[in-house]
Design an enzyme around this catalytic site. Structure first.
Site, PDB file in Angstrom:
ATOM      1  N   CYS A  78     -39.579  34.232 -87.082  1.00  0.00           N
ATOM      2  CA  CYS A  78     -40.642  34.619 -88.017  1.00  0.00           C
ATOM      3  C   CYS A  78     -40.043  34.938 -89.387  1.00  0.00           C
ATOM      4  CB  CYS A  78     -41.421  35.820 -87.471  1.00  0.00           C
ATOM      5  SG  CYS A  78     -42.885  36.197 -88.447  1.00  0.00           S
ATOM      6  N   GLU A 120     -63.674  37.354 -84.932  1.00  0.00           N
ATOM      7  CA  GLU A 120     -63.577  37.511 -83.480  1.00  0.00           C
ATOM      8  C   GLU A 120     -62.244  36.957 -82.965  1.00  0.00           C
ATOM      9  OE1 GLU A 120     -68.163  37.348 -81.945  1.00  0.00           O
ATOM     10  OE2 GLU A 120     -67.409  35.536 -82.907  1.00  0.00           O
ATOM     11  N   THR A 149     -69.170  43.735 -74.559  1.00  0.00           N
ATOM     12  CA  THR A 149     -68.006  42.833 -74.469  1.00  0.00           C
ATOM     13  C   THR A 149     -66.828  43.449 -73.715  1.00  0.00           C
ATOM     14  OG1 THR A 149     -67.131  43.621 -76.590  1.00  0.00           O
ATOM     15  CG2 THR A 149     -68.637  41.736 -76.660  1.00  0.00           C
ATOM     16  N   THR A 195     -65.318  47.206 -80.648  1.00  0.00           N
ATOM     17  CA  THR A 195     -66.388  46.240 -80.400  1.00  0.00           C
ATOM     18  C   THR A 195     -67.463  46.368 -81.468  1.00  0.00           C
ATOM     19  OG1 THR A 195     -68.003  45.413 -78.792  1.00  0.00           O
ATOM     20  CG2 THR A 195     -67.665  47.809 -78.868  1.00  0.00           C
ATOM     21  N   TYR A 196     -68.099  45.240 -81.738  1.00  0.00           N
ATOM     22  CA  TYR A 196     -69.252  45.214 -82.639  1.00  0.00           C
ATOM     23  C   TYR A 196     -70.482  44.763 -81.858  1.00  0.00           C
ATOM     24  CZ  TYR A 196     -65.300  45.242 -85.853  1.00  0.00           C
ATOM     25  OH  TYR A 196     -64.122  45.570 -86.487  1.00  0.00           O
ATOM     26  N   ASN A 197     -70.308  44.679 -80.521  1.00  0.00           N
ATOM     27  CA  ASN A 197     -71.379  44.255 -79.610  1.00  0.00           C
ATOM     28  C   ASN A 197     -71.959  42.895 -79.998  1.00  0.00           C
ATOM     29  OD1 ASN A 197     -71.920  47.644 -79.732  1.00  0.00           O
ATOM     30  ND2 ASN A 197     -71.531  46.657 -77.760  1.00  0.00           N
ATOM     31  N   THR A 198     -71.065  42.013 -80.426  1.00  0.00           N
ATOM     32  CA  THR A 198     -71.502  40.653 -80.757  1.00  0.00           C
ATOM     33  C   THR A 198     -70.596  39.626 -80.089  1.00  0.00           C
ATOM     34  OG1 THR A 198     -70.103  40.570 -82.741  1.00  0.00           O
ATOM     35  CG2 THR A 198     -72.364  41.355 -83.039  1.00  0.00           C
TER      36      THR A 198
END
Length: 443
Positions: free
Chosen positions: A90, A414, A349, A337-340
Site C-alpha cells: 500500500c 453502502e 439490517t 445502520t440507516y435502516n436502508t
C-alpha cells in the site's frame, strides 16, 4: 500515479463516485477538524466521511495511537505504520507515513529500507508478517522472543502498542484498496481523489451504465436479498433452534467453501521500490486457513478468548484508554445502520451486518458457537464473498470489477459501509490471535 498493487481503474473513478454522495453539515465539521489537526484533509477521511459517526470514532483512536502519550516514541509509531502498510504493497499509506516520520524528527536513513532501521524494529518483521497474512500462526513463543532480555528487547507495553498499530494499518490498507483510494495530489504528484461535491446519491449500477437487462438483474438481486432476510427472520421466530453439532458442521462447511472463493481476475502486481525496501519475505501471503488433505490448525472458538472478556481488559491494562476507544469503534461500526437497503427504507439490517462480520472472522478461522453459518450462504452472494475475502486477505489484488460486481444497485455509501465492517472485523480477528498469544505468555 496509482497505488502499488491497486488497479488504477478502480482507484480514481470509484473514489470520485463515492465522494459524489454529498457533504452534510456533520461531515463538513469533521473535515474542518481534520484540517485543523493535520493541516490537510486526506482521501481516507473524505471517504470515511460518508459515515460521520464512524469517522469520529476512527479519528479518536488513530489520534491516540499516533499523537498522544504512549510507550513508543512518535517516529517509531510511524515507522511501524510503514512496515505494516508495506506488507500489503500500500504505497498510499507508506508514502503518507514516510512524510509523517520525517515531520516528527525520524532519521531519514531509516527510509532507505528495513535494513537501515534499528534491530529492535527489524525484530518486529516476523510478527508483522504473520499478523498481516496468517495471524492464526502467532504463538506465545513469538511474544517471548520479542520480550527476552537484551539491548533490543521490547517491554510488554511497547509491544502491545506495536501490535495495535500493526493491525490498525493492515486493516486500513484493506480499506484503501477496497474503496480504491489514491494518493492526494500533493503527496506524489498524482491526481488523487476529487474533493466531495454536493451531488445526489448514486449507485455503482447507475454510474457504470447498467441498464436494460443488467439493471433489472441488479434490481432483482435486491429483492431476492430482502426476501431471504424476511424468511430467515421468520424461521428464527418459528424454530426452536439448531443443535450445537449442526452449528459446528455449518461453520466447517462455510470455512471449507471459502477455499473456493477466490478472485479470477487477479492482475500481476509488482512491488514498487519505495515499498519493497520495507518488506522481507515478500512472497509470504495469506494462505487459506484449512485445505483438504492438510493438517489444519484448530478452529479459534470465539467464546474461548473474546474481545469483551479478555482482549479489551488486557489492552487497557497495558496501554490505557486505547482499549476503550477500540471497543467504541468496534461497537459503532457493528451497530451502524440507516435502516436502508438500496432503494428500500425501514429495513432491519442487523442480520446482514452480522453475516459480513462473521464471514470475515470465518476466513480467519474464528467460529461463534451461537451463530448459524447457514445465514452467510443465504445472505452473501458469491460476488460479495469474493470481494470480502479479497479485501480482507489480499487487498492489493482488489479490482474495480470486483467492486462493481457485488450489490450492483446499492449506493456507494453502502459499499463503503461494507468496507468499514471489513476493516474492523479484520482488525479484531488479528488482535484476538495476537492478544491470546500475549495472555498465554503471561500465564
Amino acid at each position: 500515479m496509482a497505488t502499488a498493487g491497486c488497479d488504477p481503474q478502480l482507484c480514481l473513478p470509484v473514489c470520485r463516485q463515492i465522494l459524489r454522495e454529498g457533504v452534510e453539515s456533520s461531515r463538513r465539521q469533521l473535515f474542518i477538524e481534520a484540517f485543523v489537526s493535520a493541516g490537510r484533509v486526506d482521501n481516507i477521511t473524505m471517504v470515511m466521511g460518508l459515515h460521520p459517526q464512524y469517522l469520529s470514532s476512527f479519528w479518536k483512536t488513530q489520534y491516540l495511537l499516533l499523537r498522544m502519550d504512549g510507550p513508543l516514541p512518535y517516529h517509531k509509531r510511524h515507522y511501524i505504520a510503514i512496515m505494516a502498510a508495506a506488507r500489503h504493497q500500500c504505497s498510499y499509506l507508506v508514502g503518507l507515513h514516510m512524510g509523517e516520520f520525517l515531520q516528527v524528527g525520524g532519521n531519514p536513513a531509516w527510509l532507505q529500507g528495513l535494513h537501515c532501521a534499528p534491530q529492535k524494529l527489524r525484530n518486529l518483521n516476523e510478527i508483522n508478517k504473520l499478523l498481516a497474512h496468517r495471524p492464526w500462526l502467532i504463538t506465545k513463543e513469538h511474544i517471548e522472543a520479542l520480550l527476552k532480555t537484551g539491548e533490543n528487547s521490547w517491554s510488554l507495553a511497547e509491544l502491545v502498542q506495536a501490535l495495535v498499530l500493526l493491525t490498525h494499518y493492515h486493516s486500513l490498507a484493506s480499506f484503501v484498496f477496497g474503496c480504491g483510494i489514491n494518493p492526494e495530489a500533493e503527496q506524489d504528484g498524482g491526481p488523487g481523489c476529487r474533493p466531495p461535491s454536493p451531488h445526489g446519491d448514486s449507485s455503482p449500477a447507475s454510474d457504470d451504465g447498467v441498464g436494460g437487462s443488467g439493471g433489472k438483474d441488479a434490481m432483482r438481486d435486491v429483492e431476492v436479498l430482502m426476501e431471504r432476510m424476511k424468511l430467515l427472520q421468520e424461521s428464527q421466530l418459528e424454530e426452536e433452534g439448531v443443535t450445537q453439532e449442526e452449528m459446528a458442521t455449518r461453520f466447517e462447511l462455510e470455512k471449507t467453501e471459502s477455499l473456493l472463493v477466490a478472485p479470477s481476475d487477479i492482475a500481476d502486481h509488482s512491488l514498487q521500490s519505495n515499498v519493497l525496501c520495507f518488506v522481507e519475505d515478500p512472497e509470504f501471503g495469506y494462505k487459506d486457513f484449512t485445505r483438504r488433505g492438510e493438517q489444519a490448525p484448530p478452529t479459534f472458538r470465539a467464546q474461548d478468548y473474546t474481545w469483551e472478556d479478555h482482549g479489551y481488559s488486557l489492552i487497557n491494562r497495558l496501554y490505557p484508554d486505547v482499549g476503550q476507544l477500540l471497543d467504541e469503534k468496534f461497537q459503532v461500526v457493528y451497530n451502524l445502520t440507516y435502516n436502508t437497503i438500496a432503494m428500500h427504507c425501514g429495513v432491519d439490517t442487523s442480520m446482514l451486518r452480522r453475516a459480513i462480520w462473521n464471514y470475515v472472522h470465518c476466513v480467519f478461522g474464528i467460529r461463534y458457537d451461537d451463530y448459524d453459518y447457514g445465514e452467510v450462504n443465504q445472505l452473501l452472494e458469491r460476488s460479495l464473498k469474493i470481494y470480502i475475502k479479497t479485501v480482507a486477505c489480499y487487498p492489493e489484488k482488489t479490482t474495480k470489477r470486483m467492486y462493481t460486481q457485488f450489490w450492483r444497485h446499492f449506493k456507494h455509501s453502502e459499499k463503503v459501509h461494507v468496507n468499514l465492517l471489513l476493516l474492523e472485523a479484520r482488525m479484531q480477528a488479528a488482535l484476538l490471535y495476537a492478544l491470546r498469544a500475549v495472555t498465554r505468555y503471561m500465564t
